[in-house]
Scaffold this motif. Structure first.
Motif, PDB file in Angstrom:
ATOM      1  N   ARG A 176      36.392  58.529  -5.441  1.00 59.10           N
ATOM      2  CA  ARG A 176      35.957  57.683  -4.409  1.00 59.10           C
ATOM      3  C   ARG A 176      34.978  58.392  -3.470  1.00 59.10           C
ATOM      4  NH1 ARG A 176      39.913  54.994  -7.072  1.00 59.10           N
ATOM      5  NH2 ARG A 176      39.582  52.806  -7.032  1.00 59.10           N
ATOM      6  N   LEU A 187      36.040  60.980  -1.454  1.00 60.27           N
ATOM      7  CA  LEU A 187      36.882  61.333  -0.167  1.00 60.27           C
ATOM      8  C   LEU A 187      37.279  62.921  -0.294  1.00 60.27           C
ATOM      9  CD1 LEU A 187      38.860  58.156   0.359  1.00 60.27           C
ATOM     10  CD2 LEU A 187      36.721  58.787   1.130  1.00 60.27           C
ATOM     11  N   ARG A 238      38.760  59.356   5.319  1.00 55.13           N
ATOM     12  CA  ARG A 238      37.245  58.791   5.315  1.00 55.13           C
ATOM     13  C   ARG A 238      36.812  58.939   6.767  1.00 55.13           C
ATOM     14  NH1 ARG A 238      34.730  53.494   6.007  1.00 55.13           N
ATOM     15  NH2 ARG A 238      33.291  53.087   4.386  1.00 55.13           N
ATOM     16  N   VAL A 270      39.498  51.237   0.291  1.00 56.09           N
ATOM     17  CA  VAL A 270      38.199  52.165   0.258  1.00 56.09           C
ATOM     18  C   VAL A 270      37.193  51.563  -0.469  1.00 56.09           C
ATOM     19  CG1 VAL A 270      37.539  54.528  -0.423  1.00 56.09           C
ATOM     20  CG2 VAL A 270      39.737  54.346   0.244  1.00 56.09           C
ATOM     21  N   ASP A 271      37.396  50.910  -1.613  1.00 56.14           N
ATOM     22  CA  ASP A 271      36.523  50.314  -2.390  1.00 56.14           C
ATOM     23  C   ASP A 271      35.807  49.060  -1.711  1.00 56.14           C
ATOM     24  OD1 ASP A 271      36.894  51.871  -4.434  1.00 56.14           O
ATOM     25  OD2 ASP A 271      38.429  50.635  -5.594  1.00 56.14           O
ATOM     26  N   GLN A 307      33.598  50.600   1.268  1.00 55.78           N
ATOM     27  CA  GLN A 307      32.461  51.345   0.756  1.00 55.78           C
ATOM     28  C   GLN A 307      31.368  49.911   0.460  1.00 55.78           C
ATOM     29  OE1 GLN A 307      32.593  53.999   1.535  1.00 55.78           O
ATOM     30  NE2 GLN A 307      33.450  55.605  -0.040  1.00 55.78           N
ATOM     31  N   ALA A 308      32.104  49.074  -0.177  1.00 59.34           N
ATOM     32  CA  ALA A 308      31.042  47.787  -0.595  1.00 59.34           C
ATOM     33  C   ALA A 308      30.752  47.132   0.428  1.00 59.34           C
ATOM     34  CB  ALA A 308      31.751  47.062  -1.684  1.00 59.34           C
ATOM     35  N   GLY A 346      29.781  48.622   3.347  1.00 60.77           N
ATOM     36  CA  GLY A 346      29.025  49.423   4.172  1.00 60.77           C
ATOM     37  C   GLY A 346      29.803  49.526   5.537  1.00 60.77           C
ATOM     38  N   ARG A 384      31.973  51.149   8.766  1.00 60.10           N
ATOM     39  CA  ARG A 384      32.259  52.205   9.328  1.00 60.10           C
ATOM     40  C   ARG A 384      33.498  52.101  10.311  1.00 60.10           C
ATOM     41  NH1 ARG A 384      31.079  56.345   6.421  1.00 60.10           N
ATOM     42  NH2 ARG A 384      31.188  57.564   8.423  1.00 60.10           N
TER      43      ARG A 384
END
Length: 387
Positions: free
Chosen positions: A51, A53, A67, A120-121, A124-125, A127, A129
């Motif tokens: 992923r 990291l 992350r 995490v997925d 990320q999907a 976006g 932060r």
């Protein structure tokens, strides 16, 4: 705007639900008894690396993926334990039924580990932060005599940068464990001269002495509030029916949510032991584990954030006390809670089962807690606080 964000999150979670089910089953199939978590740790490390990291694996086999955040806000640590209660030779079979998964350790804590990867997925999907770094830890030694050694090492290593810790468990969706049940686990071993039950009658028996110690322990008054308990979970000893026992041992568990009461109970047991030290008898004490008691106050921002998120999801929070990885950061003054991800049954049995549908809410809970951080944190930690 908030409604559209919630709809987007719900859609992402629904999309990822089959993936977390698959990950949970794959993790469960990897044996990970306490002190033997290396293979499962390797799996988690590789999954985090896939992923994108940065991953660290320490000498204990703790796996930590970082992350990065956007600024200098304190870091948030999410910890899910690797180990299970089952011995290495336990056969592992994962069954997938209509709306459920079943297998030894499926919820405790295969789902917790899979949730870290899925979190995490999802981030990320979306976006998404975070103001500070997000540390995702798959840690060793939470169960039994592991004595929380994994989270101890993590708090020692990362404590100065932590704003809060969230321990992640598969079971008990809706709970917010903010009170740490402390414990002292020890083995008492009594030895004596032994001898024939007829010819040497009158010689002190290790079993008789140990039985007297246990009997006196069970007569100790302990408070209901703060809850304080004792238990003798294992007794061994003796040679034969007609032999005065030359040795006997007992494994004892003392617990309390209050450090002072736990210390008082420990001192009372020590006094009982001293009164049984007689000529010809030796009593040895071995500390097998110590877990600190304490709490993150209900009014703390982290606890209030966890309560608020659950209510936003239509769940009524259950505040409770337990012995979890949250014990250690709490003892170091770092705000910490333990949360659950779904419902199920049979924890610590070969027929352990979890429900799949509520996992959606459990994942939404984690995402929202991460998004609200550092609002849910306490004051920024200092190096002295984690000493």
């Amino acid at each position: 705007m908030q409604g559209r964000q919630d709809d987007r999150l719900g859609s992402l979670i629904q999309e990822h639900l089959p993936r977390i089910v698959d990950l949970t089953a794959r993790i469960c199939a990897i044996p990970a008894p306490t002190f033997h978590e290396a293979e499962r740790a390797r799996f988690m490390a590789e999954q985090f690396r896939q992923r994108g990291l940065a991953v660290e694996v320490d000498s204990l086999d703790n796996v930590v993926a970082r992350r990065p955040g956007e600024g200098r806000a304190p870091a948030l640590l999410l910890a899910a334990h690797l180990d299970t209660v089952f011995p290495p030779e336990t056969p592992i079979s994962v069954e997938h039924g209509e709306g459920w998964l079943q297998g030894p350790g499926i919820g405790d804590n295969s789902l917790g580990l899979a949730a870290l990867l899925t979190l995490v997925d999802l981030l990320q999907a979306a976006g998404a932060r975070t103001p500070g770094d997000l540390l995702l830890a798959a840690n060793v030694g939470e169960e039994g005599l592991g004595n929380l050694r994994g989270i101890r090492a993590l708090v020692e290593r990362y404590g100065p940068e932590l704003g809060a810790v969230i321990a992640v468990e598969g079971h008990n969706l809706g709970r917010v464990t903010h009170i740490a049940v402390g414990s002292l686990r020890l083995r008492l071993t009594v030895t004596g001269p032994g001898g024939h039950s007829w010819g040497a009658f009158g010689q002190p028996s290790a079993i008789h002495v140990l039985a007297s110690i246990v009997t006196e322990l069970t007569r100790l008054p302990v408070p209901k509030e703060p809850k304080t308990t004792y238990n003798v979970g294992l007794i061994e000893g003796g040679v034969s029916v007609n032999t005065i026992a030359p040795s006997a041992s007992a494994v004892i568990d003392l617990r309390s949510i209050d450090p002072a009461e736990l210390a008082r109970l420990s001192q009372s047991l020590a006094g009982i032991v001293e009164r049984h030290r007689v000529d010809g008898v030796e009593i040895a004490e071995e500390v097998l584990g110590e877990r600190p008691a304490g709490q993150t106050p209900v009014e703390a921002p982290l606890v209030q954030a966890a309560i608020g998120v659950l209510r936003e999801l239509g769940l009524e929070p259950a505040l409770d006390a337990s012995s979890t990885d949250a014990n250690i950061p709490i003892a170091h003054g770092i705000p910490a809670v333990c949360v659950g991800l779904t419902r199920g049954r049979g924890s610590h049995t070969l027929q352990e089962r979890i429900e799949i549908e509520p996992i959606r809410l459990g994942l939404a809970q984690l995402v929202r807690l991460v998004q609200q951080f550092p609002v849910g944190a306490g004051p920024a930690p200092s190096p002295e606080r984690s000493a």
